[in-house]
Design a protein around this motif. Structure first.
Motif, short mmCIF file in Angstrom:
data_model
loop_
_atom_site.label_atom_id
_atom_site.label_comp_id
_atom_site.label_asym_id
_atom_site.label_seq_id
_atom_site.Cartn_x
_atom_site.Cartn_y
_atom_site.Cartn_z
N UNK A 1 84.25 7.26 62.61
CA UNK A 1 85.57 6.84 63.11
C UNK A 1 86.65 7.08 62.06
N UNK A 2 86.34 6.79 60.81
CA UNK A 2 87.32 7.01 59.73
C UNK A 2 87.61 8.50 59.56
N UNK A 3 86.60 9.36 59.72
CA UNK A 3 86.80 10.80 59.63
C UNK A 3 87.68 11.30 60.77
N UNK A 4 87.46 10.75 61.97
CA UNK A 4 88.28 11.15 63.12
C UNK A 4 89.73 10.73 62.90
N UNK A 5 89.94 9.51 62.42
CA UNK A 5 91.30 9.06 62.13
C UNK A 5 91.97 9.97 61.10
N UNK A 6 91.21 10.37 60.08
CA UNK A 6 91.77 11.24 59.05
C UNK A 6 92.13 12.61 59.60
N UNK A 7 91.27 13.14 60.50
CA UNK A 7 91.56 14.45 61.10
C UNK A 7 92.81 14.38 61.97
N UNK A 8 92.94 13.32 62.75
CA UNK A 8 94.13 13.15 63.59
C UNK A 8 95.37 13.01 62.72
N UNK A 9 95.25 12.25 61.63
CA UNK A 9 96.39 12.08 60.72
C UNK A 9 96.78 13.41 60.09
N UNK A 10 95.79 14.27 59.77
CA UNK A 10 96.11 15.57 59.20
C UNK A 10 96.97 16.40 60.15
N UNK A 11 96.58 16.47 61.40
CA UNK A 11 97.35 17.25 62.36
C UNK A 11 98.74 16.65 62.59
N UNK A 12 98.83 15.33 62.52
CA UNK A 12 100.14 14.69 62.65
C UNK A 12 101.04 15.07 61.47
N UNK A 13 100.50 14.96 60.26
CA UNK A 13 101.28 15.31 59.07
C UNK A 13 101.57 16.82 59.03
N UNK A 14 100.67 17.62 59.57
CA UNK A 14 100.92 19.06 59.67
C UNK A 14 102.13 19.32 60.57
N UNK A 15 102.22 18.58 61.67
CA UNK A 15 103.39 18.68 62.54
C UNK A 15 104.66 18.24 61.85
N UNK A 16 104.55 17.18 61.04
CA UNK A 16 105.72 16.71 60.27
C UNK A 16 106.16 17.81 59.29
N UNK A 17 105.17 18.46 58.64
CA UNK A 17 105.50 19.54 57.72
C UNK A 17 106.20 20.69 58.41
N UNK A 18 105.74 21.04 59.63
CA UNK A 18 106.39 22.11 60.38
C UNK A 18 107.80 21.71 60.81
N UNK A 19 107.98 20.45 61.17
CA UNK A 19 109.29 19.99 61.65
C UNK A 19 110.33 20.07 60.53
N UNK A 20 109.93 19.69 59.32
CA UNK A 20 110.86 19.70 58.18
C UNK A 20 110.67 20.95 57.32
N UNK A 21 110.13 22.02 57.91
CA UNK A 21 109.77 23.19 57.14
C UNK A 21 110.97 23.83 56.43
N UNK A 22 112.08 23.96 57.15
CA UNK A 22 113.25 24.61 56.54
C UNK A 22 113.76 23.84 55.32
N UNK A 23 113.81 22.52 55.45
CA UNK A 23 114.29 21.70 54.33
C UNK A 23 113.35 21.82 53.15
N UNK A 24 112.04 21.73 53.41
CA UNK A 24 111.05 21.81 52.34
C UNK A 24 111.04 23.19 51.70
N UNK A 25 111.16 24.23 52.54
CA UNK A 25 111.13 25.60 52.02
C UNK A 25 112.28 25.84 51.04
N UNK A 26 113.48 25.48 51.42
CA UNK A 26 114.62 25.74 50.54
C UNK A 26 114.60 24.84 49.30
#
Length: 239
Positions: A1-26
């Motif tokens: 269960x903890x591994x599943x939560x971590x995998x879901x959290x990774x994809x969520x944070x990956x989406x956050x990274x894509x959303x703020x990609x332009x700001x982070x890139x520059x």
């Protein structure tokens, strides 16, 4: 269960990274100035964005994974060990952020400027974007993990799994391991090795000193508890 939560959290944070990609890139690209970043093929930009989003996701995931590990091992810990772990939780997140900041604002500029100035007078400075971001992330993220050293050593000392005095007597072996770590995470130049190794050395000495304080307090508390037990036995025998 903890591994599943971590995998879901990774994809969520990956989406956050894509959303703020332009700001982070520059933000990350500004550290390359005055050099220019280039790509060598149409698909390279996708790999650059993907790499940045993955690293952002992993960076944000580490505190979440620490919490999941704590929830997993918590039932097996004694009450004393649980209290000891909870005291160090805030420091885990703070030191991780400090390590990332130290790598980005201190270690990376020193090494980058040194390497950049070597060929700046003879060559036009342009960097391939993927290699530049790999170099940047290689100089920052490991320090976030390595800066957890004080917390790990203090926690292991508080639960009785580490004796800092024994560790410091084996200093030469610890220094050798730190040299290896410094060489692995830094570019193959003497200056970069020194800039990386020296902070690790100071970090170890700080960690050992803090662990010694925890160790002395722990021994003093055990001595007081032993005296109280002896006094209680004497009272019972007197009665």
């Amino acid at each position: 269960r903890r591994l599943i939560y971590s995998a879901v959290a990774f994809f969520f944070f990956f989406g956050v990274g894509l959303y703020f990609l332009n700001v982070i890139y520059f933000f990350l690209k500004n550290a390359a100035e005055p050099a220019e970043l280039i790509i060598l093929g149409p698909s390279d930009v996708i790999w650059v964005y993907f790499m940045i989003a993955v690293v952002i996701a992993l960076t944000l995931l580490i505190p979440f994974v620490v919490i999941q590990i704590w929830l997993f091992v918590k039932p097996a810990l004694k009450a004393r060990e649980r209290r000891a772990a909870l005291r160090y939780f805030p420091a885990v997140f703070v030191l991780f952020a400090v390590g990332i900041a130290f790598g980005y604002y201190v270690v990376f500029p020193i090494i980058y400027d040194f390497l950049n100035n070597l060929g700046n007078a003879q060559m036009v400075t342009t960097y391939e974007a993927t290699r530049y971001f790999k170099f940047l992330l290689h100089m920052t993220v490991p320090f976030g993990v390595l800066f957890e050293m004080p917390v790990v050593m203090m926690f292991l000392t508080s639960i009785g799994l580490l004796n800092p005095y024994v560790l410091t007597r084996s200093r030469k072996y610890v220094y050798f391991v730190l040299v290896i770590i410094g060489v692995i995470i830094s570019p193959p130049t003497f200056v970069s090795d020194f800039v990386t190794y020296f902070p690790l050395l100071i970090l170890f000495e700080i960690s050992a000193s803090l662990s010694k304080i925890i160790y002395r307090r722990k021994r003093a508390k055990e001595a007081r508890d032993a005296e109280l037990d002896d006094d209680e036995e004497e009272i019972v025998e007197a009665k």
